[in-house]
Design an enzyme around this catalytic site. Structure first.
Site, short mmCIF file in Angstrom:
data_model
loop_
_atom_site.label_atom_id
_atom_site.label_comp_id
_atom_site.label_asym_id
_atom_site.label_seq_id
_atom_site.Cartn_x
_atom_site.Cartn_y
_atom_site.Cartn_z
CD GLU A 64 -1.88 -2.33 1.38
OE1 GLU A 64 -0.74 -2.63 1.80
OE2 GLU A 64 -2.78 -3.17 1.21
CG HIS A 83 -9.24 -7.69 7.71
ND1 HIS A 83 -8.41 -8.27 8.63
CD2 HIS A 83 -8.56 -7.69 6.53
CE1 HIS A 83 -7.28 -8.63 8.06
NE2 HIS A 83 -7.33 -8.28 6.77
#
Lengths: 422, 325
Positions: B60, B129
């Protein structure tokens, strides 16, 4: 003995004033005639002067609070004097709430967030705001919110409680409607309108409120009729133009004011006021002149307009209008009209039905000047300038034919402008 | 009108913008060959080619930084983080580069970029998550933050976000992707910063966004049967915030609740409640209520996870407390 400082009445229509600024602090020495505070009314800012020598003992009405006429603003007395003792004899007269009106919010009644016994009152900000608007003393209410907090519904319940009592009282079955109307009480009924996307709200106050009240009262009380008459002002416009070229400028409105003043002298039946079952025949031609302001509308008065020449009348009208716009009118300068003129001609208005400025019996609406084609006696077509005048009158006092004759006089004067001057 | 799932609506919006403007590109993990885990970019690789539809490594920090650079050079990248939780590894290019560049260069450089990321609890995805990190993004000046709830809004707001010359964080609730709804035919945009009154009401204002809009509407129906008329406002965008819509509603109802799925501490609800009490104190009939997730890590256990974030019954209960009835 302490002397009360009271809210003065600075005009016929004044019902309450707002404390703008205290010029003196508690303990300050004061001479009679010295300004001690500033108040604002719907129209003006004024100073309140001390009536006696002494020191400012107490301020009752804080800056920003609305106080009814004759309501107590503070006390002047000797240093160390106890107001409560002095007040025992003097203050017993309650602060003059006008009779037959809903209770007015009085600063001294509403402000405490603490009851007399010193107990703290739990109340939501919204509930407190509504209570102040409606003049409800929330310190005596029992709250139904969490932890006994007074919330909006408690104020609304307190407000409707007396209304319910009124409703039960009358015995005659037909009287149910009347007390209901009385209970809801005001010329500004709360409708709880839904706000739509982007709407905003503001409080009806100050000049806007006075205009609203006066227009409402007039519209409800007076059976009004409006009659419109057309005047050929070709000659008047030509004369005005000629004078202008000579450097003497008069507004169209000056000519109209002069013509109206002259016509009123000839038709005293228009100069009347109704007071109960008494008709007052007015001696003076005092012309009210509607002046539009950003905040609303004000009607300064040209006194004895019939005695003024065109030049003096023009100067007076201009001076009043200018000072009206800069909030510099004295309180006696917008009182005492006996007839009113409202001119919307400069906005292209072709005809309208103005609302009578009470206690006058009639108001003249002046409309725009426009071109019209006229067939002359010899069959040719020529361009003329015409203007309509719309007279609204109180049919209780004036009948249609009488009003029409008055309008014809004005029309004849406007069509033969030299007659206005003679 | 046609009926599309939220994920298909996002796909359609993205597709229209890529057809309209060749500078619009997409990049992220599994965006090209796989066509995204929620099928947002299915078929894009074939249609637009590998230069505009880019599969990145699990990195990322690398691809977010690269995309910010692309935006500074004139492209309009749409970056996807597979979960908003992953912002932790790539915050610098977002917070210190994208958000600040336009200001610090005196307007010489713009960063027209969209960061898309799924948010939300309820999918048994556990602590790393399942977060709703809107509040974290709204705290950074220079970022716009958008959280659509419906398919139609998702499409119209995404198109506006792509056309924005400033960085936009576009947060999609993962449990809404499959939700099918009517959307208008043809091209349309929905402006950023305009709330949507989902249900008008006069007793109570519920301010919310994303999946909690549905929970709030469900709660409002329950409340309605009990004689409480709740107004539900879907903010749609948190930065810019539609303060006028909030003001109008609060002035109407006097009772307000902010419902959010993110953690209560330092949440959006705290911010909105503070603004309301500063600006609209005199209009309040009760303190502003917050209904938010507990200040805990998302549990993996389904019963515990359900207890952690707000459900319709929590909103109903909070309304009763707020109105004392």
């Amino acid at each position: 003995m302490a002397t009360e400082i009271k809210m003065p009445q600075l005009g016929l229509t004044m019902e309450e004033g707002t404390v703008e600024r205290w010029l003196k602090s508690v303990g300050d020495e004061i001479k009679a005639g010295e300004p001690i505070l500033e108040i604002t009314t719907d129209k003006l800012t004024n100073e309140v002067e001390a009536e006696t020598d002494g020191v400012l003992l107490k301020i009752v009405a804080d800056e920003g609070s609305d106080v009814p006429v004759q309501g107590i603003l503070g006390y002047i007395g000797q240093p160390g004097e106890n107001i409560d003792a002095a007040g025992a004899s003097e203050v017993k007269v309650p602060a003059a709430a006008p009779a037959a009106e809903a209770p007015k919010p009085e600063a001294s009644v509403i402000t405490p967030a603490v009851t007399e016994t010193g107990k703290k009152v739990r109340i939501s900000p919204l509930a407190r705001k509504i209570a102040m608007q409606k003049g409800i003393d929330y310190t005596v209410l029992k709250g139904t919110g969490p932890g006994g907090r007074i919330i909006k519904r408690d104020i609304l319940a307190a407000e409707s409680a007396p209304a319910a009592a009124v409703k039960e009282a009358p015995k005659a079955p037909s009287s149910e409607v009347a007390p209901k109307a009385q209970a809801s009480g005001s010329m500004f009924p709360v409708k709880n309108l839904e706000l739509m996307d982007g709407d905003t709200t503001e409080k009806l106050s100050g000049m806007r409120k006075v205009v609203a009240q006066r227009m409402y009262t007039s519209a409800v009380e007076i059976p009004a009729v409006t009659q419109t008459v057309k005047a050929d002002v070709t000659k008047l416009m030509a004369l005005r133009q000629k004078l202008k070229e000579e450097g003497r400028h008069f507004a169209v409105n000056d000519w109209i004011l002069k013509a109206v003043a002259k016509a009123l002298r000839k038709h005293p039946e228009m100069l009347v006021s109704l007071d109960g079952e008494t008709i007052i025949h007015r001696a003076h031609v005092n012309l009210g002149m509607a002046v539009a302001l950003d905040a609303g509308l004000i009607v300064p008065v040209i006194r004895d307009a019939d005695t003024l020449g065109l030049e003096a009348l023009s100067a007076k009208a201009k001076d009043l209008a200018n000072r009206a716009r800069s909030n510099q009118l004295g309180s006696d300068e917008y009182k005492g009209s006996t007839f009113t003129v409202s001119n919307l001609g400069m906005f292209g208005v072709e005809s309208f039905s103005p609302i009578i400025n009470q206690p006058d019996a009639a108001i003249l609406g002046v409309c725009c000047t426009e071109d019209e084609l006229v067939m002359e006696d010899d069959g040719t077509i020529t361009k003329h300038q015409v203007m309509r005048i719309s007279l609204t009158f109180d049919h209780r006092l004036v009948d249609g034919a009488v009003a029409a004759k008055f309008e014809m006089t004005i029309r004849d004067l406007l069509e033969n402008p030299m007659d206005i001057l003679l | 009108m046609s009926t599309l799932s939220v994920s298909k609506a996002i796909r359609e919006g993205l597709h229209e913008e890529m057809v309209r403007d060749e500078n619009v590109i997409v990049l992220g993990e599994d965006m090209a060959v796989m066509g995204n885990v929620f099928a947002i970019t299915q078929g894009f690789l074939d249609e637009f080619g590998p230069l505009r539809v880019i599969d990145t490594p699990i990195s990322e920090s690398g691809f977010t930084g690269m995309a910010v650079g692309m935006a500074m050079r004139g492209l309009r990248p749409v970056v996807e983080w597979m979960y908003d939780d992953f912002i932790g590894v790539c915050l610098d290019p977002v917070m210190n580069q994208a958000a600040k560049m336009r200001y610090m260069t005196g307007g010489q450089v713009k960063v027209p970029i969209v960061f898309r990321a799924p948010i939300g609890a309820g999918r048994r995805n556990a602590g790393q998550h399942s977060q709703c990190l809107e509040a974290l993004f709204t705290h950074i000046p220079g970022l716009k933050v958008v959280c659509p709830s419906t398919a139609a809004d998702a499409k119209g707001l995404l198109k506006s976000a792509i056309r924005s010359d400033d960085p936009v964080v576009f947060l999609e609730h993962k449990l809404l992707y499959a939700k099918k709804e009517d959307i208008p035919d043809g091209e349309y945009l929905i402006p950023l910063g305009k709330a949507d009154i989902k249900r008008p009401g006069k007793d109570l204002t519920i301010i919310t966004w994303s999946r909690q809009v549905y929970f709030s509407l469900e709660a409002a129906e329950t409340l309605s049967a009990q004689g409480i008329d709740a107004e539900v406002i879907d903010l749609r965008s948190l930065v810019p915030l539609d303060w006028e819509a909030i003001r109008a509603s609060v002035q109407k109802t006097g009772n307000v609740m902010v419902v959010e799925e993110g953690a209560r501490r330092g949440g959006i609800g705290a911010e909105i409640a503070a603004e309301i009490q500063e600006e609209l104190f005199d209009d309040l009939d009760a303190p502003v209520a917050r209904v938010a997730a507990a200040n805990v890590v998302s549990p993996f256990s389904p019963p515990l996870e359900d207890a952690m974030f707000p459900h319709p019954e929590d909103i109903v209960a909070a309304a009763h407390r707020l109105l004392a009835k």
